[in-house]
Design a protein around this motif. Structure first.
Motif, PDB file in Angstrom:
ATOM      1  N   TYR A  38       0.819  -1.220   0.000  1.00 59.30           N
ATOM      2  CA  TYR A  38       0.000   0.000   0.000  1.00 59.30           C
ATOM      3  C   TYR A  38       0.850   1.266   0.000  1.00 59.30           C
ATOM      4  CZ  TYR A  38      -3.879  -3.101   1.379  1.00 59.30           C
ATOM      5  OH  TYR A  38      -4.813  -4.099   1.436  1.00 59.30           O
ATOM      6  N   TYR A  39       2.028   1.174   0.624  1.00 60.69           N
ATOM      7  CA  TYR A  39       2.820   2.399   0.810  1.00 60.69           C
ATOM      8  C   TYR A  39       4.217   2.306   0.198  1.00 60.69           C
ATOM      9  CZ  TYR A  39      -0.748   3.556   4.281  1.00 60.69           C
ATOM     10  OH  TYR A  39      -1.932   3.836   4.913  1.00 60.69           O
ATOM     11  N   SER A  40       4.438   1.314  -0.679  1.00 59.53           N
ATOM     12  CA  SER A  40       5.802   1.071  -1.157  1.00 59.53           C
ATOM     13  C   SER A  40       6.425   2.268  -1.859  1.00 59.53           C
ATOM     14  CB  SER A  40       5.836  -0.164  -2.058  1.00 59.53           C
ATOM     15  OG  SER A  40       4.871  -0.036  -3.066  1.00 59.53           O
ATOM     16  N   SER A  41       5.648   2.945  -2.750  1.00 56.87           N
ATOM     17  CA  SER A  41       6.266   4.066  -3.463  1.00 56.87           C
ATOM     18  C   SER A  41       6.574   5.212  -2.497  1.00 56.87           C
ATOM     19  CB  SER A  41       5.412   4.533  -4.643  1.00 56.87           C
ATOM     20  OG  SER A  41       4.098   4.756  -4.235  1.00 56.87           O
ATOM     21  N   VAL A  42       5.693   5.417  -1.498  1.00 58.40           N
ATOM     22  CA  VAL A  42       5.947   6.436  -0.459  1.00 58.40           C
ATOM     23  C   VAL A  42       7.212   6.054   0.315  1.00 58.40           C
ATOM     24  CG1 VAL A  42       5.019   7.459   1.673  1.00 58.40           C
ATOM     25  CG2 VAL A  42       3.472   6.877  -0.184  1.00 58.40           C
ATOM     26  N   LEU A  43       7.320   4.752   0.613  1.00 59.34           N
ATOM     27  CA  LEU A  43       8.451   4.229   1.377  1.00 59.34           C
ATOM     28  C   LEU A  43       9.775   4.489   0.673  1.00 59.34           C
ATOM     29  CD1 LEU A  43       9.067   2.228   3.836  1.00 59.34           C
ATOM     30  CD2 LEU A  43       9.033   0.435   2.137  1.00 59.34           C
ATOM     31  N   TRP A  44       9.823   4.140  -0.624  1.00 56.87           N
ATOM     32  CA  TRP A  44      11.096   4.292  -1.349  1.00 56.87           C
ATOM     33  C   TRP A  44      11.428   5.755  -1.612  1.00 56.87           C
ATOM     34  CZ3 TRP A  44      13.716   0.531  -0.146  1.00 56.87           C
ATOM     35  CH2 TRP A  44      13.184  -0.758  -0.090  1.00 56.87           C
ATOM     36  N   ALA A 101      10.695   8.020   0.541  1.00 60.23           N
ATOM     37  CA  ALA A 101      11.150   8.477   1.863  1.00 60.23           C
ATOM     38  C   ALA A 101      12.638   8.207   2.080  1.00 60.23           C
ATOM     39  CB  ALA A 101      10.337   7.807   2.961  1.00 60.23           C
ATOM     40  N   VAL A 102      13.160   7.195   1.409  1.00 59.99           N
ATOM     41  CA  VAL A 102      14.597   6.920   1.561  1.00 59.99           C
ATOM     42  C   VAL A 102      15.408   7.389   0.346  1.00 59.99           C
ATOM     43  CG1 VAL A 102      14.302   5.052   3.211  1.00 59.99           C
ATOM     44  CG2 VAL A 102      14.339   4.501   0.790  1.00 59.99           C
ATOM     45  N   GLY A 103      14.826   8.302  -0.437  1.00 58.74           N
ATOM     46  CA  GLY A 103      15.626   9.006  -1.437  1.00 58.74           C
ATOM     47  C   GLY A 103      15.496   8.575  -2.892  1.00 58.74           C
ATOM     48  N   PHE A 104      14.632   7.583  -3.197  1.00 62.85           N
ATOM     49  CA  PHE A 104      14.444   7.212  -4.604  1.00 62.85           C
ATOM     50  C   PHE A 104      13.466   8.185  -5.268  1.00 62.85           C
ATOM     51  CE2 PHE A 104      15.944   3.225  -2.789  1.00 62.85           C
ATOM     52  CZ  PHE A 104      16.800   2.741  -3.762  1.00 62.85           C
ATOM     53  N   SER A 105      13.630   8.407  -6.584  1.00 57.60           N
ATOM     54  CA  SER A 105      12.710   9.301  -7.294  1.00 57.60           C
ATOM     55  C   SER A 105      11.352   8.614  -7.443  1.00 57.60           C
ATOM     56  CB  SER A 105      13.253   9.612  -8.697  1.00 57.60           C
ATOM     57  OG  SER A 105      13.153   8.448  -9.512  1.00 57.60           O
ATOM     58  N   GLU A 106      10.318   9.397  -7.812  1.00 57.85           N
ATOM     59  CA  GLU A 106       8.965   8.842  -7.946  1.00 57.85           C
ATOM     60  C   GLU A 106       8.939   7.727  -8.983  1.00 57.85           C
ATOM     61  OE1 GLU A 106       4.328  10.081  -8.848  1.00 57.85           O
ATOM     62  OE2 GLU A 106       5.880  11.613  -9.049  1.00 57.85           O
ATOM     63  N   LYS A 107       9.603   7.970 -10.131  1.00 58.88           N
ATOM     64  CA  LYS A 107       9.585   6.986 -11.218  1.00 58.88           C
ATOM     65  C   LYS A 107      10.294   5.699 -10.780  1.00 58.88           C
ATOM     66  CE  LYS A 107       9.996   6.559 -16.149  1.00 58.88           C
ATOM     67  NZ  LYS A 107      11.057   6.212 -17.041  1.00 58.88           N
ATOM     68  N   ASN A 108      11.467   5.851 -10.127  1.00 60.30           N
ATOM     69  CA  ASN A 108      12.198   4.669  -9.653  1.00 60.30           C
ATOM     70  C   ASN A 108      11.405   3.918  -8.577  1.00 60.30           C
ATOM     71  OD1 ASN A 108      14.285   5.152 -11.370  1.00 60.30           O
ATOM     72  ND2 ASN A 108      15.616   6.112  -9.865  1.00 60.30           N
TER      73      ASN A 108
END
Length: 466
Positions: free
Chosen positions: A284-290, A292-299
């Protein structure tokens, strides 16, 4: 080829076909819960909804699932497994149409709640029906089809959201016929929802349900297609283990002392722990999670899709081994793997430096280790607690209480899912990612001892002997 082998092969194909049709409910279960991922930001912007309204729009569907699961067993025991599937299909279709047509956040929430009820019904009916229609030697593999269908549904929902958003430019932009892309995300659920109802109408009723309804000649007909040979002995065995004089009731789940039967508590424990290890936070929150630790939205979106693919592959591993190794060994290995990987993530996120916004920043190898640990965690869940929980819930209860007990266990699973999903954002905000993963690590460690002390192996045991 000898005629017996040919007949056995035909029986196996038939069983796979009907189990696959029932598992379509699992596909819609996964699709419906994940499809909101790509639409939620555009939706809240379109209706100018605050965070509480948006949160309720997402999470009330999970409580709807708990309600649907709780009553599904009663409906299935009264009207049959197939009619319950058709009812779920109708609710899925209405919810998909309505979710794409809302004029405000509150009517949208109503349509999602309706979809949630359908998800709850499907989450109970599919494992019960598959267990009741499967030969003993194939029951684990066919029961795992439910989880495979769920993860494929999640994956397809994320993929269709991604393609619609990319094609339109964003989820808010107009897509086909000038209608906003986020509305089309919900409408993509309409074809599989209708297909589920059509498939349900082509499959036979569960032989256990038919015997309970005194429709033994119909049950014999279904069993001969599933098992082949003389099925009269099997019908006699089923007759001894089903309630024929009245409808099963929730009171059947109570022991003489008035509390729930121990086996029902085991089912609830299994369901709750499957959610408390935090798997849905990843989805549910994976893209928010990544992010949060510095990955871009697309990545972040790409990583989410990769995680979905990992989940599908590992469920296939479970299907290959659940009837060879048994249910308990897979759960034990999965619990150990999840404890180690979640502990690794808790340690990395807990000791990471934070930026001005309070988000952890992972430098050097820490980011890579977190990424590997997260995917290995999904791998460990995917071959164990994901599919095996549904296999066990479908087969661990006896014929008299299966519908009602599965309802209670699945309803508690949705309540646990709701609790984990709604507590993650505040834990993230006030205590940080390290604390969130610390809680899930403790749950994974508890799950290991729970399996060792409370789970009995069901591999190779007939449903009538449960």
């Amino acid at each position: 080829m000898n005629p017996t082998a040919t007949r056995r092969k035909a029986n196996t194909y038939y069983v796979i076909l009907i189990a696959g049709a029932a598992a379509l409910g699992g596909f819609l279960f996964g699709f419906d819960t994940a499809v909101i991922n790509g639409a939620v930001a555009a939706l809240s912007k379109a209706f100018n909804a605050n965070s509480l309204e948006t949160g309720l729009a997402v999470s009330l569907a999970l409580l709807g699932s708990a309600v649907g699961a709780f009553y599904a067993g009663k409906i299935a025991d009264r009207y049959g497994r197939v009619k319950a599937m058709v009812a779920a299909s109708v609710l899925f279709t209405i919810s998909a149409i309505g979710s794409g047509l809302p004029i405000g956040i509150w009517d949208f929430t109503f349509w999602r709640l309706l979809g949630g009820i359908a998800v709850g019904v499907a989450s109970v009916i599919a494992p019960a029906y598959i267990a009741e229609c499967s030969p003993t030697h194939l029951r684990g593999r066919l029961g795992s089809l439910q989880q495979l269908a769920i993860v494929v549904g999640i994956f397809i929902a994320l993929l269709s959201d991604y393609f619609i958003a990319v094609s339109a430019g964003s989820a808010e932009s107009p897509f086909l016929f000038g209608i906003a892309a986020w509305r089309w995300m919900f409408w993509t659920e309409i074809p599989p929802a209708i297909l589920y109802g059509m498939a349900a109408l082509t499959i036979p009723e569960s032989p256990r349900y038919l015997v309970a309804q005194n429709r033994e000649s119909e049950a014999a007909n279904v069993l001969s297609k599933i098992l082949g040979g003389n099925v009269l002995t099997k019908i006699e065995e089923i007759r001894q283990t089903v309630l024929r004089e009245r409808q099963p009731q929730f009171s059947d789940l109570l022991s003489r002392s008035g509390g729930l039967l121990p086996i029902v508590w085991v089912g609830i424990g299994l369901s709750v722990l499957q959610q408390f290890v935090g798997i849905n936070v990843i989805f549910y929150y994976s893209s928010v999670l990544w992010q949060a630790v510095g990955f871009s939205e697309k990545n972040s979106l790409t990583i989410t899709v990769i995680t979905g693919a990992v989940n599908i592959i590992t469920t296939l591993i479970a299907i290959a081994f659940v009837d060879k190794f048994g249910r308990k060994p897979l759960l034990i290995i999965g619990s150990i793997g999840m404890t180690v990987t979640l502990g690794t993530m808790a340690s990395i996120f807990g000791t990471a430096a934070v930026d001005a916004a309070g988000n952890p920043t992972l430098s050097g190898s820490a980011g890579i280790i977190a990424l590997i640990a997260a995917n290995f965690y999904v791998f460990c869940f995917g071959f164990s607690w994901g599919p095996v929980t549904w296999v066990l819930l479908g087969e661990m209860f006896n014929n008299k209480i299966r519908g009602a007990a599965l309802s209670v266990a699945a309803a508690m699973q949705w309540v646990a899912n709701f609790l984990i999903s709604t507590t993650f954002p505040p834990i993230l905000q006030y205590f940080g990612l390290g604390s969130a993963y610390g809680v899930y690590t403790i749950a994974a460690a508890i799950s290991l001892f729970f399996v060792l002390f409370f789970i009995k192996e069901t591999k190779g045991i007939e449903l009538e002997d449960m």
